[in-house]
Design a protein around this motif. Structure first.
Motif, PDB file in Angstrom:
ATOM      1  N   ASP A 113      -3.557  -0.716   6.196  1.00 55.80           N
ATOM      2  CA  ASP A 113      -3.932  -1.812   6.768  1.00 55.80           C
ATOM      3  C   ASP A 113      -3.626  -3.182   5.799  1.00 55.80           C
ATOM      4  O   ASP A 113      -4.237  -4.071   5.875  1.00 55.80           O
ATOM      5  CB  ASP A 113      -5.429  -2.099   6.804  1.00 55.80           C
ATOM      6  N   GLU A 114      -2.762  -2.651   4.909  1.00 62.25           N
ATOM      7  CA  GLU A 114      -2.016  -3.599   3.994  1.00 62.25           C
ATOM      8  C   GLU A 114      -0.634  -3.551   3.712  1.00 62.25           C
ATOM      9  O   GLU A 114      -0.032  -2.415   3.945  1.00 62.25           O
ATOM     10  CB  GLU A 114      -2.865  -3.756   2.728  1.00 62.25           C
ATOM     11  N   PRO A 115       0.165  -4.326   3.721  1.00 60.50           N
ATOM     12  CA  PRO A 115       1.695  -4.506   3.486  1.00 60.50           C
ATOM     13  C   PRO A 115       1.839  -3.605   2.341  1.00 60.50           C
ATOM     14  O   PRO A 115       1.130  -3.470   1.123  1.00 60.50           O
ATOM     15  CB  PRO A 115       1.977  -5.891   3.337  1.00 60.50           C
ATOM     16  N   ALA A 116       2.942  -2.883   2.427  1.00 56.16           N
ATOM     17  CA  ALA A 116       3.463  -1.863   1.117  1.00 56.16           C
ATOM     18  C   ALA A 116       3.731  -2.637  -0.004  1.00 56.16           C
ATOM     19  O   ALA A 116       3.065  -2.125  -1.198  1.00 56.16           O
ATOM     20  CB  ALA A 116       4.730  -1.229   1.536  1.00 56.16           C
ATOM     21  N   SER A 117       4.163  -3.861   0.083  1.00 57.64           N
ATOM     22  CA  SER A 117       4.307  -4.665  -1.400  1.00 57.64           C
ATOM     23  C   SER A 117       2.930  -4.894  -2.113  1.00 57.64           C
ATOM     24  O   SER A 117       2.778  -4.936  -3.188  1.00 57.64           O
ATOM     25  CB  SER A 117       5.005  -5.921  -1.062  1.00 57.64           C
TER      26      SER A 117
ATOM     27  N   SER B  66       0.184  -3.016  -1.731  1.00 58.89           N
ATOM     28  CA  SER B  66      -0.322  -1.890  -2.229  1.00 58.89           C
ATOM     29  C   SER B  66       0.378  -1.530  -3.736  1.00 58.89           C
ATOM     30  O   SER B  66      -0.143  -1.050  -4.672  1.00 58.89           O
ATOM     31  CB  SER B  66      -0.178  -0.629  -1.357  1.00 58.89           C
ATOM     32  N   ILE B  67       1.619  -1.793  -3.507  1.00 56.21           N
ATOM     33  CA  ILE B  67       2.339  -1.195  -4.860  1.00 56.21           C
ATOM     34  C   ILE B  67       1.850  -2.462  -6.001  1.00 56.21           C
ATOM     35  O   ILE B  67       1.581  -1.932  -7.118  1.00 56.21           O
ATOM     36  CB  ILE B  67       4.105  -1.545  -4.607  1.00 56.21           C
ATOM     37  N   ASP B  68       1.755  -3.584  -5.618  1.00 58.21           N
ATOM     38  CA  ASP B  68       1.188  -4.672  -6.656  1.00 58.21           C
ATOM     39  C   ASP B  68      -0.140  -4.507  -7.243  1.00 58.21           C
ATOM     40  O   ASP B  68      -0.252  -4.400  -8.266  1.00 58.21           O
ATOM     41  CB  ASP B  68       1.179  -6.092  -6.122  1.00 58.21           C
ATOM     42  N   ARG B  69      -1.077  -3.931  -6.397  1.00 61.75           N
ATOM     43  CA  ARG B  69      -2.207  -3.553  -6.585  1.00 61.75           C
ATOM     44  C   ARG B  69      -2.069  -2.469  -7.732  1.00 61.75           C
ATOM     45  O   ARG B  69      -3.029  -2.524  -8.572  1.00 61.75           O
ATOM     46  CB  ARG B  69      -3.137  -3.090  -5.571  1.00 61.75           C
ATOM     47  N   ASN B  70      -1.322  -1.432  -7.574  1.00 58.29           N
ATOM     48  CA  ASN B  70      -1.445  -0.175  -8.340  1.00 58.29           C
ATOM     49  C   ASN B  70      -0.663  -0.502  -9.590  1.00 58.29           C
ATOM     50  O   ASN B  70      -1.189   0.078 -10.644  1.00 58.29           O
ATOM     51  CB  ASN B  70      -0.613   0.991  -7.614  1.00 58.29           C
ATOM     52  N   VAL B  71       0.203  -1.308  -9.357  1.00 55.84           N
ATOM     53  CA  VAL B  71       0.762  -1.754 -10.901  1.00 55.84           C
ATOM     54  C   VAL B  71      -0.005  -2.474 -11.609  1.00 55.84           C
ATOM     55  O   VAL B  71      -0.064  -2.292 -12.800  1.00 55.84           O
ATOM     56  CB  VAL B  71       2.195  -2.770 -10.572  1.00 55.84           C
ATOM     57  N   ASP B  72      -0.880  -3.315 -11.040  1.00 51.49           N
ATOM     58  CA  ASP B  72      -1.848  -3.991 -11.846  1.00 51.49           C
ATOM     59  C   ASP B  72      -2.810  -2.958 -12.623  1.00 51.49           C
ATOM     60  O   ASP B  72      -3.251  -3.103 -13.636  1.00 51.49           O
ATOM     61  CB  ASP B  72      -2.662  -5.057 -10.920  1.00 51.49           C
ATOM     62  N   MET B  73      -3.193  -2.055 -11.783  1.00 53.10           N
ATOM     63  CA  MET B  73      -4.172  -0.993 -12.375  1.00 53.10           C
ATOM     64  C   MET B  73      -3.626  -0.407 -13.616  1.00 53.10           C
ATOM     65  O   MET B  73      -4.268  -0.109 -14.655  1.00 53.10           O
ATOM     66  CB  MET B  73      -4.566   0.086 -11.195  1.00 53.10           C
TER      67      MET B  73
END
Length: 387
Positions: free
Chosen positions: A263-267, A269-276
């Motif tokens: 339910d969210e754009p791939a970009s 999801s990636i940004d969220r994980n990069v921040d983690m």
């Protein structure tokens, strides 16, 4: 176009009745007898008989069987209709059809395995019908039902992630329907499952980092409860530390990462994980290496490290599972390469053995090969990461 098995069986039985092979009042084979004769599931044989009932040709009596109630007089020589010829053709050794259901596939994992399944099937004269579940359990369940109703002879399933196997996979076990699982296995059953020896592979990867002097290794994984393969890899990670007597710091583990939220754009999801990953590295400056349990997570780690202004492997080493072929890889990671081609070949051969009645139970584990790339090197002195 190849007709579904239930339709093939229906045509054959119908024509046998029409030409007088079964007379009015005579009992025709039961669901169980048809299952054994045609090597199909009970659902398939039931559907063939139901079609004869709908035609008004047979009547089913509970506890007794199915009986012919109507048929035309036998045909004279030379007057056999073309539909009978089609049905008789069906009665010859038919083309074997296997259903393949995969969660998804990518260049890093799944693509080579699927290609080898197709190559092996072609060499054996077997057809493959493919369905992708896209990590949705309800799609997987529907695909299993559909392929069984179509009349496939066996199934190869790369299951969706989830805490439990779908009811349809459990039903395959109960019905003893020929099937093989890849990448995951079912505990407490004798289902044939073909996968990598994830524990041993991870132990080898961690030992590789230890040999470079790394003692503080961060761990990156998708949701642990979603994937038995990830659970095994974490077990191998723990074992490797225990064998060397090196203390584990679980606070440097990220085990709830997901780069493909529907339910969210791939970009996003990636940004969220990069921040983690960045936050974890800031909080744990002693970490000198990261073990990504999947290739996609290694790419996320690489982006996070570079955004912090750090270099791989000079300041942080990265190791992962799988990597696309060198011609298409975005970065030559040191990685554990799974035997995808062998998994695909074994899956086809073993499900065919099940169809033939051979019993092959339990888990089949294959070794992974450590491929040294450019992402691992000697451990540096721990250094603080600037905010």
């Amino acid at each position: 176009m190849l007709k579904p098995r239930y339709e093939q069986m229906y045509l054959l039985l119908r024509e046998k009745i029409l030409v007088g092979e079964y007379s009015v009042g005579e009992r025709i084979p039961s669901e169980k007898e048809l299952m054994e004769e045609f090597s199909v599931s009970r659902i398939t044989s039931k559907k063939a008989l139901d079609m004869l009932v709908q035609d008004g040709i047979i009547m089913r009596q509970p506890g007794r069987g199915s009986f012919v109630i109507e048929h035309k007089p036998p045909f004279r020589p030379g007057e056999v209709p073309s539909v009978l010829e089609q049905a008789l053709t069906v009665s010859r050794p038919k083309q074997m059809v296997l259903g393949v259901i995969m969660e998804d596939f990518s260049d890093s994992y799944g693509k080579e395995m699927l290609a080898e399944m197709e190559r092996t099937a072609q060499a054996l004269g077997v057809y493959i019908l493919l369905r992708l579940s896209f990590s949705r359990p309800e799609v997987e369940e529907k695909a299993i039902r559909m392929l069984r109703e179509y009349g496939v002879d066996g199934l190869i399933i790369y299951p969706t992630r989830g805490q439990n196997f779908s009811p349809e996979i459990l039903r395959l076990v109960i019905d003893k329907f020929p099937h093989v699982l890849v990448d995951r296995y079912m505990k407490w059953t004798d289902t044939t499952a073909i996968s990598t020896d994830n524990v041993e592979a991870t132990r080898n990867g961690v030992q590789h980092l230890f040999n470079y002097g790394h003692r503080h290794i961060g761990l990156l994984a998708s949701r642990v409860t979603d994937n038995v393969a990830i659970e095994e890899r974490i077990e191998g990670f723990v074992q490797a530390h225990a064998e060397r007597g090196i203390l584990l710091d679980r606070s440097s583990w990220l085990t709830d990462m997901n780069w493909s939220v529907s339910d969210e754009p791939a970009s996003t999801s990636i940004d969220r994980n990069v921040d983690m990953v960045q936050r974890m590295l800031r909080d744990h400056p002693q970490v000198t290496a990261l073990f990504a349990m999947e290739y996609e997570l290694a790419l996320i780690a690489k982006e996070a490290i570079e955004k912090l202004g750090m270099q791989i492997p000079k300041q942080l080493s990265v190791i992962c599972f799988d990597s696309p072929p060198s011609t298409s890889a975005l970065y030559p990671f040191t990685h554990l390469q799974q035997q995808q081609k062998e998994i695909g070949k074994l899956a086809v051969n073993h499900v065919l053995k099940h169809i033939e009645g051979e019993v092959i139970s339990g888990k089949i584990s294959l070794n992974a090969t450590l491929i040294t790339g450019k992402s691992t090197g000697p451990a540096p002195e721990p250094m603080n990461v600037q905010v």
